[in-house]
Design an enzyme around this catalytic site. Structure first.
Site, short mmCIF file in Angstrom:
data_model
loop_
_atom_site.label_atom_id
_atom_site.label_comp_id
_atom_site.label_asym_id
_atom_site.label_seq_id
_atom_site.Cartn_x
_atom_site.Cartn_y
_atom_site.Cartn_z
N ASP A 10 -10.60 1.81 -40.50
CA ASP A 10 -10.10 2.40 -41.75
C ASP A 10 -11.33 2.85 -42.54
OD1 ASP A 10 -8.31 3.08 -43.88
OD2 ASP A 10 -8.80 1.22 -44.89
N SER A 11 -11.07 3.53 -43.66
CA SER A 11 -12.17 3.97 -44.53
C SER A 11 -12.74 2.81 -45.33
CB SER A 11 -11.65 5.02 -45.49
OG SER A 11 -10.66 4.44 -46.32
N GLY A 43 -9.38 10.00 -48.74
CA GLY A 43 -8.20 10.69 -49.26
C GLY A 43 -8.40 12.09 -49.80
N CYS A 73 -5.12 3.74 -41.03
CA CYS A 73 -5.34 4.62 -42.17
C CYS A 73 -4.33 5.76 -42.09
CB CYS A 73 -6.77 5.16 -42.09
SG CYS A 73 -7.15 6.39 -43.35
N THR A 75 -4.26 8.42 -43.93
CA THR A 75 -4.93 9.71 -44.11
C THR A 75 -5.45 10.23 -42.76
OG1 THR A 75 -5.62 8.88 -46.27
CG2 THR A 75 -6.68 10.89 -45.50
N CYS A 183 -0.54 4.20 -48.13
CA CYS A 183 -1.98 4.03 -47.95
C CYS A 183 -2.20 2.55 -47.70
CB CYS A 183 -2.72 4.49 -49.21
SG CYS A 183 -4.47 4.05 -49.21
N THR A 184 -2.98 2.23 -46.67
CA THR A 184 -3.11 0.81 -46.29
C THR A 184 -3.85 -0.02 -47.34
OG1 THR A 184 -5.05 1.40 -44.97
CG2 THR A 184 -2.94 1.22 -43.82
N HIS A 185 -4.51 0.63 -48.28
CA HIS A 185 -5.17 -0.13 -49.35
C HIS A 185 -4.16 -0.68 -50.38
CE1 HIS A 185 -8.89 1.84 -48.00
NE2 HIS A 185 -9.57 1.03 -48.79
#
Ligand code: DGL
Length: 256
Positions: A10-11, A43, A73, A75, A183-185
């Site tokens: 992921d980012s 993003g 992620c 995105t 969004c996984t965050h």
């Protein structure tokens, strides 16, 4: 191959929400997690840059000998998963906003989606919306600024609340009954979200579904690790403090 790890990237720390679901469902499997937080957030980046970063992250995990890769992620998945699948002859699992599930469950016929600009503008997201939710109203909001705060280890407080009100108040006013976290965050904000949202609105994310798909793909390829508790390694290429904050202290975080 069977004893090789599952690779997740992921980012930043968002994919840890997916790691947690995978760890729960597949406790024997080893996992290597890569946070490309040097380049976070993804993003607002161009499709070209998102693709380049996703290829770089994939190569890094392949060099580590992973047996499958979970793109944790939205995105990246919505902008790059087909390129990844076409370029690497390798099993990938992606994550997309759970529009289908929300569209099936809604009673008011109105659902909200909070996701990044990159996800909301992608053709994959738009075709999925048309395929599964053409007869319901979708209220989309770009959660600009949330990922940066979460990457700084901020999950509550004035600034997060201000942004969430800015993005969600109109959805609440329009009587959505499901909010899709695209969004996984964002599941890191569940506590504050349940304070802000009326209890008529259910929060949906795709973490469990991704873990189930990962299990199914491992079974399909017959690459299950047979025994023992899984080993977990965490890597990041930027500051490690947010990973440190959310992970159990027994795990070592490697900075590359
Ligand atoms: N966690 C990611 C997602 O699911 C990326 C967010 C970002 O870096 O902007 O979209």
């Amino acid at each position: 191959m069977n004893n090789s790890p599952i690779g997740i990237f992921d980012s930043g720390i968002g994919g840890i929400t997916i790691f947690n679901s995978i760890k729960k469902l597949l406790p024997n499997e080893d996992v290597i997690y890569f946070s490309d937080n040097l380049h976070s957030p993804y993003g607002n980046k161009s499709i070209k840059t998102i693709k380049e970063l996703s290829f770089k992250n994939t190569r890094w995990l392949l060099d580590k000998g992973c047996k499958i890769i979970v793109v944790a992620c939205n995105t990246v998945t919505t902008n790059s998963i087909s390129d990844l699948r076409n370029s690497f002859n390798f099993p990938f699992i992606g994550i997309e906003p759970a529009i289908k599930s929300a569209a099936i469950k809604t009673k008011t016929g109105k659902i909200g989606i909070l996701a990044t600009k990159g996800t909301l503008s992608s053709s994959l997201f738009n075709s999925t919306s048309n395929d599964y939710a053409s007869n319901i109203e979708i209220i989309e909001k770009n959660g600009d600024g949330l990922v940066q705060l979460i990457e700084n280890g901020i999950f509550e407080g004035v600034e997060i609340e201000r942004l969430l009100h800015k993005y969600l108040d109109s959805m609440i006013g329009k009587k959505i009954d499901h909010l899709v976290l695209g969004c996984t965050h964002y599941p890191f904000l569940n506590k504050i979200l349940s304070k802000i949202l009326p209890n008529t609105i259910k929060i949906i994310d795709s973490g469990e579904a991704v873990a189930k798909q990962t299990k199914a793909l491992i079974n399909k390829h017959k690459i299950n690790k047979e025994s023992n508790q899984g080993n977990y390694s965490f890597y990041c290429n930027g500051d490690s403090s947010s990973l440190n904050k959310i992970l159990d202290k027994k795990y070592e975080i490697n900075i590359i």
